[in-house]
Design a protein around this motif. Sequence first.
Motif, PDB file in Angstrom:
ATOM      1  N   LYS A  58       0.835  -1.205   0.000  1.00 30.89           N
ATOM      2  CA  LYS A  58       0.000   0.000   0.000  1.00 30.89           C
ATOM      3  C   LYS A  58       0.871   1.257   0.000  1.00 30.89           C
ATOM      4  O   LYS A  58       0.634   2.193  -0.765  1.00 30.89           O
ATOM      5  CB  LYS A  58      -0.915  -0.014   1.225  1.00 30.89           C
ATOM      6  CG  LYS A  58      -1.814   1.181   1.342  1.00 30.89           C
ATOM      7  CD  LYS A  58      -2.657   1.106   2.589  1.00 30.89           C
ATOM      8  CE  LYS A  58      -3.422   2.385   2.814  1.00 30.89           C
ATOM      9  NZ  LYS A  58      -4.122   2.398   4.089  1.00 30.89           N
ATOM     10  N   LEU A  59       1.889   1.265   0.873  1.00 32.97           N
ATOM     11  CA  LEU A  59       2.776   2.431   0.947  1.00 32.97           C
ATOM     12  C   LEU A  59       3.567   2.607  -0.344  1.00 32.97           C
ATOM     13  O   LEU A  59       3.763   3.733  -0.810  1.00 32.97           O
ATOM     14  CB  LEU A  59       3.719   2.292   2.137  1.00 32.97           C
ATOM     15  CG  LEU A  59       3.087   2.413   3.518  1.00 32.97           C
ATOM     16  CD1 LEU A  59       4.106   2.102   4.608  1.00 32.97           C
ATOM     17  CD2 LEU A  59       2.486   3.782   3.724  1.00 32.97           C
ATOM     18  N   MET A  60       4.011   1.502  -0.934  1.00 28.15           N
ATOM     19  CA  MET A  60       4.775   1.600  -2.179  1.00 28.15           C
ATOM     20  C   MET A  60       3.891   2.115  -3.310  1.00 28.15           C
ATOM     21  O   MET A  60       4.333   2.935  -4.127  1.00 28.15           O
ATOM     22  CB  MET A  60       5.364   0.237  -2.552  1.00 28.15           C
ATOM     23  CG  MET A  60       6.461  -0.226  -1.606  1.00 28.15           C
ATOM     24  SD  MET A  60       7.882   0.855  -1.595  1.00 28.15           S
ATOM     25  CE  MET A  60       8.708   0.254  -3.047  1.00 28.15           C
ATOM     26  N   SER A  65       2.400   6.448  -6.840  1.00 31.65           N
ATOM     27  CA  SER A  65       1.398   7.337  -7.436  1.00 31.65           C
ATOM     28  C   SER A  65       1.717   8.800  -7.153  1.00 31.65           C
ATOM     29  O   SER A  65       1.458   9.669  -7.982  1.00 31.65           O
ATOM     30  CB  SER A  65      -0.004   6.981  -6.928  1.00 31.65           C
ATOM     31  OG  SER A  65      -0.110   7.245  -5.541  1.00 31.65           O
ATOM     32  N   GLN A  66       2.287   9.112  -6.015  1.00 29.25           N
ATOM     33  CA  GLN A  66       2.692  10.492  -5.727  1.00 29.25           C
ATOM     34  C   GLN A  66       3.866  10.896  -6.587  1.00 29.25           C
ATOM     35  O   GLN A  66       3.950  12.034  -7.031  1.00 29.25           O
ATOM     36  CB  GLN A  66       3.064  10.629  -4.242  1.00 29.25           C
ATOM     37  CG  GLN A  66       1.879  10.620  -3.307  1.00 29.25           C
ATOM     38  CD  GLN A  66       2.326  10.710  -1.855  1.00 29.25           C
ATOM     39  OE1 GLN A  66       3.508  10.720  -1.530  1.00 29.25           O
ATOM     40  NE2 GLN A  66       1.340  10.776  -0.957  1.00 29.25           N
ATOM     41  N   GLY A  67       4.766   9.967  -6.829  1.00 28.00           N
ATOM     42  CA  GLY A  67       5.912  10.259  -7.694  1.00 28.00           C
ATOM     43  C   GLY A  67       5.479  10.539  -9.107  1.00 28.00           C
ATOM     44  O   GLY A  67       6.042  11.399  -9.801  1.00 28.00           O
ATOM     45  N   ASN A  68       4.464   9.858  -9.614  1.00 28.35           N
ATOM     46  CA  ASN A  68       3.960  10.090 -10.973  1.00 28.35           C
ATOM     47  C   ASN A  68       3.204  11.399 -11.091  1.00 28.35           C
ATOM     48  O   ASN A  68       3.242  12.070 -12.112  1.00 28.35           O
ATOM     49  CB  ASN A  68       3.043   8.931 -11.406  1.00 28.35           C
ATOM     50  CG  ASN A  68       3.826   7.675 -11.723  1.00 28.35           C
ATOM     51  OD1 ASN A  68       5.044   7.731 -11.932  1.00 28.35           O
ATOM     52  ND2 ASN A  68       3.152   6.544 -11.762  1.00 28.35           N
ATOM     53  N   SER A  69       2.486  11.791 -10.029  1.00 28.89           N
ATOM     54  CA  SER A  69       1.688  13.031 -10.102  1.00 28.89           C
ATOM     55  C   SER A  69       2.576  14.280 -10.053  1.00 28.89           C
ATOM     56  O   SER A  69       2.183  15.318 -10.499  1.00 28.89           O
ATOM     57  CB  SER A  69       0.652  13.055  -8.970  1.00 28.89           C
ATOM     58  OG  SER A  69       1.314  13.116  -7.720  1.00 28.89           O
TER      59      SER A  69
END
Length: 71
Positions: A58-60, A65-69
């Motif tokens: 879940k954390l990964m 997803s935060q890295g992509n945004s």
Amino acid sequence: MIQPFVLSLFLYFPEDKSEYGPAAITFLIFMIGAILTMRFIIKISKREAMRAKELEEKLMSEQHSQGNSEH
């Protein structure tokens, strides 16, 4: 010379073999308890490992997803 004396304090072989019965029963009770306790610990450990793996995934995925945004 002192070693046989020390060992004789801990070793006891009764002449009457009926004294082995209660010791064997006690041994079996504690052995069964130890086996059941070990199985219980292994079961809980596997459950905790699964929870940790789910949390890690879940954390990964959140981090990914935060890295992509941001880009």
